[in-house]
Design an enzyme around this catalytic site. Structure first.
Site, PDB file in Angstrom:
ATOM      1  N   TRP A 144      37.631  39.559  43.663  1.00 23.16           N
ATOM      2  CA  TRP A 144      38.763  39.276  42.773  1.00 23.16           C
ATOM      3  C   TRP A 144      38.496  39.876  41.386  1.00 23.16           C
ATOM      4  O   TRP A 144      39.412  40.363  40.728  1.00 23.16           O
ATOM      5  CB  TRP A 144      38.956  37.756  42.656  1.00 23.16           C
ATOM      6  CG  TRP A 144      40.037  37.353  41.695  1.00 23.16           C
ATOM      7  CD1 TRP A 144      41.355  37.141  41.974  1.00 23.16           C
ATOM      8  CD2 TRP A 144      39.900  37.096  40.287  1.00 23.16           C
ATOM      9  NE1 TRP A 144      42.039  36.783  40.849  1.00 23.16           N
ATOM     10  CE2 TRP A 144      41.171  36.750  39.800  1.00 23.16           C
ATOM     11  CE3 TRP A 144      38.831  37.139  39.402  1.00 23.16           C
ATOM     12  CZ2 TRP A 144      41.404  36.437  38.458  1.00 23.16           C
ATOM     13  CZ3 TRP A 144      39.063  36.832  38.066  1.00 23.16           C
ATOM     14  CH2 TRP A 144      40.334  36.481  37.609  1.00 23.16           C
ATOM     15  N   HIS A 145      37.224  39.845  40.988  1.00 25.46           N
ATOM     16  CA  HIS A 145      36.901  40.334  39.636  1.00 25.46           C
ATOM     17  C   HIS A 145      37.064  41.838  39.482  1.00 25.46           C
ATOM     18  O   HIS A 145      37.335  42.323  38.392  1.00 25.46           O
ATOM     19  CB  HIS A 145      35.475  39.921  39.252  1.00 25.46           C
ATOM     20  CG  HIS A 145      35.379  38.485  38.868  1.00 25.46           C
ATOM     21  ND1 HIS A 145      35.269  37.478  39.794  1.00 25.46           N
ATOM     22  CD2 HIS A 145      35.406  37.877  37.659  1.00 25.46           C
ATOM     23  CE1 HIS A 145      35.224  36.319  39.170  1.00 25.46           C
ATOM     24  NE2 HIS A 145      35.315  36.530  37.869  1.00 25.46           N
ATOM     25  N   GLY A 146      36.864  42.569  40.546  1.00 25.52           N
ATOM     26  CA  GLY A 146      37.022  44.011  40.388  1.00 25.52           C
ATOM     27  C   GLY A 146      36.786  44.745  41.683  1.00 25.52           C
ATOM     28  O   GLY A 146      36.092  44.263  42.585  1.00 25.52           O
ATOM     29  N   PHE A 197      40.518  42.291  34.764  1.00 22.69           N
ATOM     30  CA  PHE A 197      40.555  41.659  36.072  1.00 22.69           C
ATOM     31  C   PHE A 197      41.968  41.206  36.379  1.00 22.69           C
ATOM     32  O   PHE A 197      42.297  40.716  37.384  1.00 22.69           O
ATOM     33  CB  PHE A 197      39.592  40.472  36.142  1.00 22.69           C
ATOM     34  CG  PHE A 197      38.183  40.866  35.760  1.00 22.69           C
ATOM     35  CD1 PHE A 197      37.655  42.075  36.181  1.00 22.69           C
ATOM     36  CD2 PHE A 197      37.396  40.064  34.960  1.00 22.69           C
ATOM     37  CE1 PHE A 197      36.378  42.462  35.827  1.00 22.69           C
ATOM     38  CE2 PHE A 197      36.113  40.436  34.601  1.00 22.69           C
ATOM     39  CZ  PHE A 197      35.606  41.630  35.037  1.00 22.69           C
TER      40      PHE A 197
END
Lengths: 483, 308
Positions: free
Chosen positions: A325-327, A483
């Site tokens: 999800w962060h990257g 993000f």
């Protein structure tokens, strides 16, 4: 628009005055005004991507309405899938298309096939991961009959686009935030004061702590081959405080700003670096995302119930997804996976919920055992942050190798990496203030209530002064915007 | 709500007052290397304090030179003296057009030159001018022009330094004199700074372009407008940089065209032949051998073209 910009310093008072003095007679008009203000706030960055927020809002609004009109499970499930597919589709295209394409291409090339480069130059819309998750939570809650779908599209649009938390959270739940758009808001003096205090503390963490730690962290990470193990450790410590100051600072500004408008957003950080184990850390770090994954993915998968294998599988899945999800980079996936590895011993021995209370509650200092628990947890997060910050997995492994070398026991290369003395002083100031106020929502919450106004105002002025003296001259964006 | 606004209205001046006190305390007691946004440094690079002290006494020169370090390291007033030209050098470190405008408004009328030579260093068009402003604020006596300059830069660091400079001008002691010789630089009366003879080891450069900020281009136009208003004769020059570095810039013609439109323009990168290793102390500054070639050529042009 950045919170730490002149634009926002002008924008906020204008919106505040219009909100309370011009549009305060009618709740619908007041909500509409918030939608307009929120769209202006977002459009300041790039107006072309406003349509994505509008699209996401419209889809989930109408899915919600349609869900209320049918009791047939198959139809309801299809509607839910429409919402999830649309939101994940938007997110997937803008955030993950190139990642998947490149990895497929690499895999095919590895197998001997030649693939023509077909990556796209896609701009990642700011905050897309936040508002898509927020709208999805609404539809899932309606699907689960936890929430009555709204018929008020303005209130719903305001819920999705509410400017304080639009681009970097907290990722609000419809059950908490949406009803606040139905209620008439009245100005609360104490809540607004608390909001200003929270904004001030958020700015301190962002502008003073995060941006100054970034100076050292960037230098060390960008030239990691040149530094000793101890300097690399110093660099990663600075990154740990950079990301904490940056993200929790943003959250504090967002929550404080919302308070000025009569809204209460959920808490997003609860002094995570005072955690005694990783499970506690994840109950205190980015709470709105952790609980989102817990409620909408982990628990539906069975959570920590069932066989040992199932517990392991669920833990690894949830942390790996959280990393992704962060990257769109393997570094984030490994970061998530590593946290799962940290977490597993606790969940397998049923010790993941032993540290629920704030550390050393009602005591001035922690016990020696607690101190070492905090230190160990912090060191574990440091190793994970290396993956989070590195450009690639190779970079992370080289960094780790360099850090865990004999030179780890040498003196760090202080002189070559910037203003370490003032940064150390500022970090100590922040940690001390947070430690002694750790039982409160944030470090300045209800600060000095039993002290004189002169004392409190002098202290606030000191923080304003430290911000002025240590802020970077250029506006630095928040890390979590990406993000 | 009334109470909320009342508290804010009371807090703002209270905070501002403490902020000012903080600036004074910070400036007095905290070592400059620990301060991010206040840089009150007397002397600094380029011996600006000595130059400004001299500028206040100088009157009626033939030529006034102005510009960045390329100017104070590039125009040796002693060489011009040999040609019978009485000159003064008002160059300062990293001086951008914003600071040039400030210095001209403050000193030009008093110095009253017959000709102003503006060294237009393209590199100075790409920077914001903060460092040069701090140098000037720290070394000049406090005046209203500084406030205008600070407003045009709109930088917190400049505002803080300006406030401290104001305090220092009212309550502080006189600025301590600085040495004429520092770090291999020798201040020569007349504003020139001579560096110990050194030679640059030439390097190759990637192709690049001069960048520029619109605010600096606008400031440059304001300089020309100001000079025309007060009727001071001027020429624009480009002091040479190493030929290899100069050749690496793909848009030299843009700079030439910009400057040509604003007055008589001499680009010495094209008018004299210099060697990267023999005539420079670094890529951007001439050594004393280079200065002599450059200044002799300029003096000849000035005399031949009857420019003053």
């Amino acid at each position: 628009m950045l919170f730490n910009s002149i634009d926002f310093a002008v924008f906020l008072p204008i919106v505040f005055v219009f909100y309370w003095f011009v549009f305060n007679k009618n709740i619908k008009i007041q909500n509409l005004f918030l939608v307009v203000a929120s769209y202006v706030f977002y459009g300041w960055w790039d107006w072309r991507f406003l349509f994505l927020i509008a699209l996401s809002s419209f889809i989930d609004f109408f899915v919600g309405i349609l869900l209320s009109k049918t009791d047939i499970e198959r139809d309801r499930r299809r509607l839910l899938l429409v919402s999830i597919a649309a939101n994940i589709g938007i997110l997937g295209f803008f955030k993950y298309y190139n990642f998947f394409y490149e990895n497929f291409a690499t895999a095919f090339t590895f197998l001997g096939f030649s693939i023509k480069s077909n990556t796209l130059k896609i701009i990642l819309p700011v905050g897309i991961s936040f508002y898509t998750f927020q709208t999805m939570s609404y539809t899932i809650d309606v699907y689960r009959n936890k929430l009555t779908p709204t018929k008020d599209i303005i209130a719903f649009s305001a819920y999705v686009s509410f400017f304080p938390q639009l681009v970097a959270g907290p990722i609000e739940r419809a059950t908490n935030l949406l009803p606040q758009f139905y209620r008439t808001r009245s100005f609360d003096f104490d809540n607004s004061k608390e909001g200003l205090r929270q904004i001030l503390w958020g700015f301190f963490k962002k502008v003073v702590i995060a941006d100054n730690c970034a100076e050292i962290a960037n230098l060390v990470f960008n030239n990691s081959a040149d530094y000793s193990g101890s300097t690399l450790l110093l660099g990663v410590i600075c990154f740990a405080f950079q990301i904490y100051g940056d993200f929790s600072g943003y959250s504090d500004i967002a929550i404080g700003t919302a308070k000025l408008f009569g809204f209460n957003l959920m808490r997003n950080f609860a002094y995570p670096y005072f955690s005694r184990d990783i499970a506690e850390f994840w109950r205190r770090w980015h709470i709105s995302l952790s609980t989102w994954f817990r409620d909408y993915i982990y628990i539906p998968m069975g959570g920590s119930r069932g066989t040992t294998w199932r517990k392991i599988k669920n833990t690894i899945i949830i942390f790996t997804i959280s990393g992704f999800w962060h990257g769109a980079n393997w570094t984030f996936i490994v970061w998530g996976f590593l946290n799962a590895v940290y977490f597993l011993p606790l969940i397998l021995t049923n010790k993941n919920r032993i540290n629920l209370e704030i550390v050393a509650k009602h005591s001035l200092f922690p016990t020696l055992k607690e101190f070492f628990q905090i230190l160990l947890t912090f060191l574990l997060t440091l190793v994970a942050w290396i993956f989070f910050r590195s450009e690639s997995l190779m970079h992370a492994f080289v960094f780790l190798k360099g850090m865990f070398s004999v030179s780890l026991f040498s003196l760090p290369h202080f002189s070559g990496i910037g203003r370490t003395v003032p940064i150390a002083f500022l970090l100590t100031f922040m940690i001390a203030l947070e430690w002694f106020n750790r039982e409160k929502e944030f470090a300045l919450s209800n600060f000095g209530t039993n002290r004189t106004t002169l004392y409190r105002w002098s202290f606030y002025s000191l923080i304003v002064f430290l911000i002025g003296m240590h802020m970077q001259t250029n506006e630095t964006p928040f890390i979590y915007f990406q993000f | 709500m009334k109470q909320f606004f009342k508290k804010i209205l009371l807090f703002v001046p209270f905070c501002f007052a403490l902020y000012l006190i903080g600036i004074v305390v910070w400036g007095e007691f905290i070592p400059s290397k620990y301060i991010n946004n206040l840089r009150y440094k007397i002397g600094s690079i380029g011996q600006m304090q000595l130059r400004l002290q001299e500028a206040k006494r100088i009157k009626n020169v033939d030529i006034l030179f102005i510009g960045s370090s390329a100017a104070y390291r590039g125009f040796d007033t002693r060489i011009f003296k040999k040609y019978g030209i009485n000159s003064f050098n008002l160059g300062s470190s990293a001086q951008t057009p914003i600071q040039t405008l400030y210095l001209l408004r403050r000193y030009l009328m008093e110095i009253n030159p017959k000709l102003l030579v503006i060294d237009a260093n393209p590199l100075m068009l790409s920077i914001d001018g903060t460092e040069s402003a701090l140098d000037i604020i720290s070394n000049d006596s406090f005046n209203k022009g500084m406030v205008d300059m600070a407003l045009s830069l709109n930088s917190l660091k400049v505002y803080h330094t300006l406030l401290y400079a104001w305090y220092a001008s009212v309550f502080g002691e006189d600025k301590p004199p600085i040495d004429t010789v520092r770090n291999g630089d020798k201040y020569i009366s007349g504003g020139f700074v001579e560096h110990e003879l050194a030679f640059f080891k030439h390097i190759n450069y990637e192709k690049q372009e001069w960048e520029y900020r619109k605010i600096q281009l606008r400031a440059f136009d304001k300089i020309i407008e100001y000079l025309k208003t007060i009727g001071v004769k001027y020429i624009i020059v480009q002091t040479p940089i190493t030929p290899k570095l100069y050749a690496s810039f793909a848009n030299n013609s843009f700079i030439d065209s910009f400057l040509e439109k604003r007055g008589s323009y001499y680009n010495f990168n094209q008018l004299i032949t210099l060697n990267d290793s023999l005539h420079f102390l670094d890529a951007n500054h001439l050594n004393q051998q280079g200065v002599e070639i450059y200044n002799n050529k300029l003096a000849e042009i000035l005399l031949k073209d009857n420019l003053f």
